[in-house]
Design a protein around this motif. Sequence first.
Motif, PDB file in Angstrom:
ATOM      1  N   MET A   1       0.993  -1.236  -0.040  1.00  0.00           N
ATOM      2  CA  MET A   1       0.096   0.135   0.038  1.00  0.00           C
ATOM      3  C   MET A   1       0.988   1.215   0.111  1.00  0.00           C
ATOM      4  N   GLN A  66      -5.519   6.157   2.197  1.00  0.00           N
ATOM      5  CA  GLN A  66      -5.506   6.318   3.588  1.00  0.00           C
ATOM      6  C   GLN A  66      -5.216   7.887   4.055  1.00  0.00           C
ATOM      7  N   ALA A  93      -5.695  -3.829   2.038  1.00  0.00           N
ATOM      8  CA  ALA A  93      -5.545  -2.977   3.239  1.00  0.00           C
ATOM      9  C   ALA A  93      -6.651  -2.337   3.793  1.00  0.00           C
ATOM     10  N   ARG A  97      -8.250  -3.558   7.553  1.00  0.00           N
ATOM     11  CA  ARG A  97      -8.584  -2.533   8.633  1.00  0.00           C
ATOM     12  C   ARG A  97     -10.004  -2.790   9.153  1.00  0.00           C
ATOM     13  N   TYR A 119      -1.453  -7.355  10.344  1.00  0.00           N
ATOM     14  CA  TYR A 119      -1.459  -6.160   9.737  1.00  0.00           C
ATOM     15  C   TYR A 119      -0.255  -5.282   9.729  1.00  0.00           C
ATOM     16  N   CYS A 123       1.885  -4.225   6.457  1.00  0.00           N
ATOM     17  CA  CYS A 123       1.578  -2.851   5.895  1.00  0.00           C
ATOM     18  C   CYS A 123       2.615  -2.115   5.640  1.00  0.00           C
ATOM     19  N   GLU A 124       2.589  -0.951   4.777  1.00  0.00           N
ATOM     20  CA  GLU A 124       3.686  -0.168   4.580  1.00  0.00           C
ATOM     21  C   GLU A 124       3.801   0.736   5.882  1.00  0.00           C
ATOM     22  N   ASN A 129      -0.576   4.309   8.612  1.00  0.00           N
ATOM     23  CA  ASN A 129      -0.502   3.114   9.344  1.00  0.00           C
ATOM     24  C   ASN A 129      -0.167   3.067  10.928  1.00  0.00           C
TER      25      ASN A 129
END
Length: 325
Positions: A1, A66, A93, A97, A119, A123-124, A129
Amino acid sequence: MKDKHINKTESEKNVFSGKIAENNIGNYLRMRRTSSGYSQEDVCKNICSLSTYSRLEAGELVVGYQMIEAFLDRLKIEDSECEFVLDEEDYMAFRKREEIISLVETGDYSKAEEKLRQYQNVCEDNRHNEQYIAFWTAALERAKSEVDRKKRKELFYRALHITVPDYRESLDHMELLGGLELECIVEIINCTENSMNRECELEKLYQYFNWTYQKEGFYPRAYRIAMQYYAECLNENGKYDRSIQICNEVLDELYKTSKVENRAEVFYLRAKAREGRGLNSDTESTLCQRDYQVACTVFSFYGQEKKAQKLIEYMEEKYGWQYIG
């Protein structure tokens, strides 16, 4: 992401025109922002630069979902009000969530913690995040029966400071804050040990919510939780008339919506405030009894049988009242 900050050159316009035309998110953000009288800087402060946000509203920039979520949250816009075209990475993603939130809301905390760890591993590494993970880690800590107040405060502060370095200054200056940010502030304040200090900060938050209501025309979810904490604090400090006033305002707000949330707790707190003030007439006794009975009914209806039974036993022992469910 990825948070994609993509400049639209002439050669790129056709690539993104369909996405922008379908989402039209920049125009929508501008419309909602201006209708509430907020500036662009109000919406994007500590989320992105003013130039980035300005270009997004103008349709000259595409950013990651996001970041858009953060803007929507600042403007109290539900995701369901908008339609988005997400690439596969953003969509997966988003689904992860949503799954974590659903597990927390249904009380499956162990599975929620497991999914949150998963997650976090995939996740990035970006501030959106980081804030999401810190917030839901704190929310899970809050949900535990034995809560470490200091730890909970630290976790919510960790989530908050990413976009709000000094919440007291933000409240003093009446800066625009998102729902997640406000929930963090509410929980941080409620972890304040000294009840008089806690009352002072909750009163400031009460004034802030009234200011936002004048601009936005509604109260966010954080308001109802904050005012429950405020009523609890006022009862603790013996300020029963003020507590009843706050409970009345929250219940009036709840009756305008389909939300149940903390309705039973507010009825319970109003009954305790009436009790603390003194039941000096038949009318006061009747009102107090009615509040307790409504609290019992709502607790029971929504599966909080232990709370309902404990309250019934209290009513029977202290007043000899017969509860009729």
